[in-house]
Design an enzyme around this catalytic site. Structure first.
Site, PDB file in Angstrom:
ATOM      1  N   ASP A 272       3.993  -6.527  -4.818  1.00 54.88           N
ATOM      2  CA  ASP A 272       3.371  -5.842  -4.082  1.00 54.88           C
ATOM      3  C   ASP A 272       2.377  -4.646  -4.554  1.00 54.88           C
ATOM      4  O   ASP A 272       1.060  -4.947  -4.685  1.00 54.88           O
ATOM      5  CB  ASP A 272       4.358  -5.155  -3.192  1.00 54.88           C
ATOM      6  CG  ASP A 272       3.922  -4.667  -1.679  1.00 54.88           C
ATOM      7  OD1 ASP A 272       2.687  -5.265  -1.340  1.00 54.88           O
ATOM      8  OD2 ASP A 272       4.510  -4.179  -0.758  1.00 54.88           O
ATOM      9  N   ASP A 273       2.666  -3.427  -4.962  1.00 54.07           N
ATOM     10  CA  ASP A 273       1.977  -2.586  -5.521  1.00 54.07           C
ATOM     11  C   ASP A 273       2.848  -1.786  -6.848  1.00 54.07           C
ATOM     12  O   ASP A 273       3.425  -0.979  -6.858  1.00 54.07           O
ATOM     13  CB  ASP A 273       1.697  -1.465  -4.801  1.00 54.07           C
ATOM     14  CG  ASP A 273       1.123  -1.786  -3.357  1.00 54.07           C
ATOM     15  OD1 ASP A 273      -0.093  -2.204  -3.315  1.00 54.07           O
ATOM     16  OD2 ASP A 273       1.591  -1.941  -2.290  1.00 54.07           O
TER      17      ASP A 273
ATOM     18  N   HIS B 249       0.636  -9.549   6.615  1.00 50.22           N
ATOM     19  CA  HIS B 249       1.779  -8.709   6.621  1.00 50.22           C
ATOM     20  C   HIS B 249       2.541  -8.514   7.829  1.00 50.22           C
ATOM     21  O   HIS B 249       1.750  -8.506   8.981  1.00 50.22           O
ATOM     22  CB  HIS B 249       1.391  -7.062   6.024  1.00 50.22           C
ATOM     23  CG  HIS B 249       1.171  -7.172   4.471  1.00 50.22           C
ATOM     24  ND1 HIS B 249       0.201  -7.820   3.977  1.00 50.22           N
ATOM     25  CD2 HIS B 249       1.712  -6.412   3.460  1.00 50.22           C
ATOM     26  CE1 HIS B 249      -0.026  -7.531   2.605  1.00 50.22           C
ATOM     27  NE2 HIS B 249       1.088  -6.677   2.383  1.00 50.22           N
TER      28      HIS B 249
ATOM     29  N   GLU C  12       7.361  -6.027   7.890  1.00 51.73           N
ATOM     30  CA  GLU C  12       7.673  -5.090   6.854  1.00 51.73           C
ATOM     31  C   GLU C  12       8.364  -4.000   7.675  1.00 51.73           C
ATOM     32  O   GLU C  12       9.594  -3.938   7.309  1.00 51.73           O
ATOM     33  CB  GLU C  12       6.451  -4.652   6.071  1.00 51.73           C
ATOM     34  CG  GLU C  12       6.765  -3.827   5.037  1.00 51.73           C
ATOM     35  CD  GLU C  12       5.400  -3.131   4.370  1.00 51.73           C
ATOM     36  OE1 GLU C  12       4.356  -3.580   4.999  1.00 51.73           O
ATOM     37  OE2 GLU C  12       5.604  -2.785   3.146  1.00 51.73           O
TER      38      GLU C  12
ATOM     39  N   HIS D 155      -1.332  -6.424  -4.463  1.00 48.88           N
ATOM     40  CA  HIS D 155      -2.556  -5.663  -3.964  1.00 48.88           C
ATOM     41  C   HIS D 155      -3.080  -5.419  -5.326  1.00 48.88           C
ATOM     42  O   HIS D 155      -2.363  -4.294  -6.000  1.00 48.88           O
ATOM     43  CB  HIS D 155      -2.085  -4.511  -2.966  1.00 48.88           C
ATOM     44  CG  HIS D 155      -1.322  -4.855  -1.645  1.00 48.88           C
ATOM     45  ND1 HIS D 155      -2.187  -5.339  -0.661  1.00 48.88           N
ATOM     46  CD2 HIS D 155      -0.386  -5.340  -1.548  1.00 48.88           C
ATOM     47  CE1 HIS D 155      -1.337  -5.648   0.223  1.00 48.88           C
ATOM     48  NE2 HIS D 155      -0.083  -5.352  -0.258  1.00 48.88           N
TER      49      HIS D 155
ATOM     50  N   HIS E  23       1.830 -12.210  -3.677  1.00 47.65           N
ATOM     51  CA  HIS E  23       1.957 -10.749  -2.876  1.00 47.65           C
ATOM     52  C   HIS E  23       1.725  -9.516  -3.821  1.00 47.65           C
ATOM     53  O   HIS E  23       2.377  -9.027  -4.071  1.00 47.65           O
ATOM     54  CB  HIS E  23       3.120 -10.589  -2.002  1.00 47.65           C
ATOM     55  CG  HIS E  23       3.108  -9.396  -1.099  1.00 47.65           C
ATOM     56  ND1 HIS E  23       3.809  -9.380  -0.046  1.00 47.65           N
ATOM     57  CD2 HIS E  23       2.274  -8.296  -1.142  1.00 47.65           C
ATOM     58  CE1 HIS E  23       3.572  -8.284   0.833  1.00 47.65           C
ATOM     59  NE2 HIS E  23       2.605  -7.587   0.242  1.00 47.65           N
TER      60      HIS E  23
HETATM   61  N1  ADE Z   1      -1.230  -2.249   1.279  1.00 47.50           N
HETATM   62  C1  ADE Z   1      -0.860  -2.080   0.101  1.00 47.50           C
HETATM   63  N2  ADE Z   1       0.672  -2.115   0.149  1.00 47.50           N
HETATM   64  C2  ADE Z   1       0.842  -2.679   1.320  1.00 47.50           C
HETATM   65  C3  ADE Z   1       2.098  -2.825   1.911  1.00 47.50           C
HETATM   66  N3  ADE Z   1       3.169  -3.035   1.249  1.00 47.50           N
HETATM   67  N4  ADE Z   1       2.337  -3.049   3.280  1.00 47.50           N
HETATM   68  C4  ADE Z   1       1.108  -2.847   3.970  1.00 47.50           C
HETATM   69  N5  ADE Z   1      -0.246  -2.516   3.331  1.00 47.50           N
HETATM   70  C5  ADE Z   1      -0.279  -2.520   2.027  1.00 47.50           C
HETATM   71 ZN    ZN Z   2       1.728  -5.799   0.439  1.00 46.74          ZN
END
Ligand code: ADE
Ligand code: ZN
Length: 334
Positions: A278-279, A197, A200, A19, A17
């Protein structure tokens, strides 16, 4: 360094996971803005970093889509991906399945092919030079309409051999998986695997919809499942993977602090949990930092760390032989 931190750092891991646009570090963002002559609303790297204070998913996405605007040329997507693959090497990530958001680029007039080719070339180089394997998953932005998702799926067909699956991301609440049932049906017909997703910020109902309507192989996040006992039972019985991202959940205020995070609870209930970043450029750390920062607050043991690493391979889209190779290696660690 303690034994468990050493284990976290050296144990082979898969990341499921991530991005790729969320791995754009402020330094590289600044450099790309300069070379592409793109105006960004920050004067320095420090100013970018200090803007990374979010109160929910949307407040993050607003900044994330701004950051994406410096990505213009194939070389930019290559550089972005290569920088992440170098992080993987440092983190003992031996396999990664990365998301990209084509609509965040095509809607700015950037060609789909240029995006996927930049990413793919960097992944090929990483396979050759770093020995790291990878897959690409294309996400639909759920705040956009079905028509835009269908158009994106159409564009992807030319590049089918480079994309293993489709996912669903962006603003969750108000955009349930059911909105994309027909798109996912067509994607599956074309041979793509599916993930989404769900749970969340959204309710357990969205996780049910992702499973029942989109036929997903994994749930991204899924941490809101605990409110629904029947759902937890299904996730456990069918060992449906959850790609959990603890630091993301803290930064986006899904949980107040790491002590409150339900990662360990999910593990102890026998769910197929994995840890991911994630990011990472926005949320304060890559995969190992996620594990290290969770370790004490959640009292993760050496066995938990091994289980999470094994789960990451079990949950991946690698072949059964490749999964076994890595899992055997983990079981033989001392
Ligand atoms: N796009 C990038 N990160 C995300 C996340 N945590 N949840 C939803 N969309 C995303
Ligand atoms: Zn994500």
């Amino acid at each position: 360094m303690s034994k468990i931190i050493k284990l976290i750092k050296k144990i082979p891991k898969a990341e499921l996971h991530l991005h790729i646009e969320g791995s754009l570090e402020p330094e590289l963002m600044f450099e790309m803005a300069k070379r592409n002559k793109i105006e960004i609303s920050f004067k320095s790297v420090d100013e970018i970093r200090s803007a990374y204070n979010f109160h929910d998913l949307q407040s993050f996405l607003d900044i994330y889509y701004q950051g994406n605007k410096v990505l213009i040329k194939e070389q930019d997507f290559f550089d972005l991906t290569w920088a992440y693959m170098l992080k993987c090497r440092k983190e003992s990530i031996v396999h990664t399945e990365i998301f990209f958001d084509p609509q965040a680029h095509t809607n700015r007039g950037i060609e789909f092919g240029l995006v996927i080719n930049g990413i793919h070339k960097a992944l090929l180089k990483a396979e050759k030079e770093l020995g790291i394997s990878s897959k690409i998953i294309m996400c639909f932005l759920r705040h956009l309409d079905e028509e835009s998702a269908f158009k994106t799926l159409d564009q992807a067909l030319t590049y089918k051999s480079k994309i293993i699956g489709v996912g669903l991301d962006s603003s969750e609440v108000g955009h349930p998986p059911s909105k994309f049932e027909r798109v996912f049906k067509k994607a599956m017909k074309e041979g793509f695997l599916t993930v989404a997703h769900a749970g969340e910020e959204g309710p357990p109902k969205y996780i049910w919809e992702a499973l029942d309507l989109l036929k997903v192989k994994r749930i991204d996040h899924g941490v809101r499942c605990l409110k629904d006992e029947k759902l937890v039972q299904k996730l456990r019985d069918e060992q449906i993977p959850l790609t959990v991202c603890p630091l993301s959940n803290i930064k986006l205020c899904v949980f107040k602090k790491l002590e409150d995070h339900n990662l360990k609870k999910l593990l102890d209930k026998g769910l197929m949990v994995t840890v991911n970043s994630d990011d990472p450029a926005y949320f304060g750390g890559y995969l190992n930092t996620n594990l290290i920062e969770c370790q004490k607050p959640l009292n993760l043991s050496m066995e938990d760390v091994k289980k999470l690493a094994i789960n990451s391979f079990k949950s991946s889209f690698l072949s059964e032989d490749e999964k076994k190779k890595w899992i055997d290696q983990i079981n033989n660690l001392n």
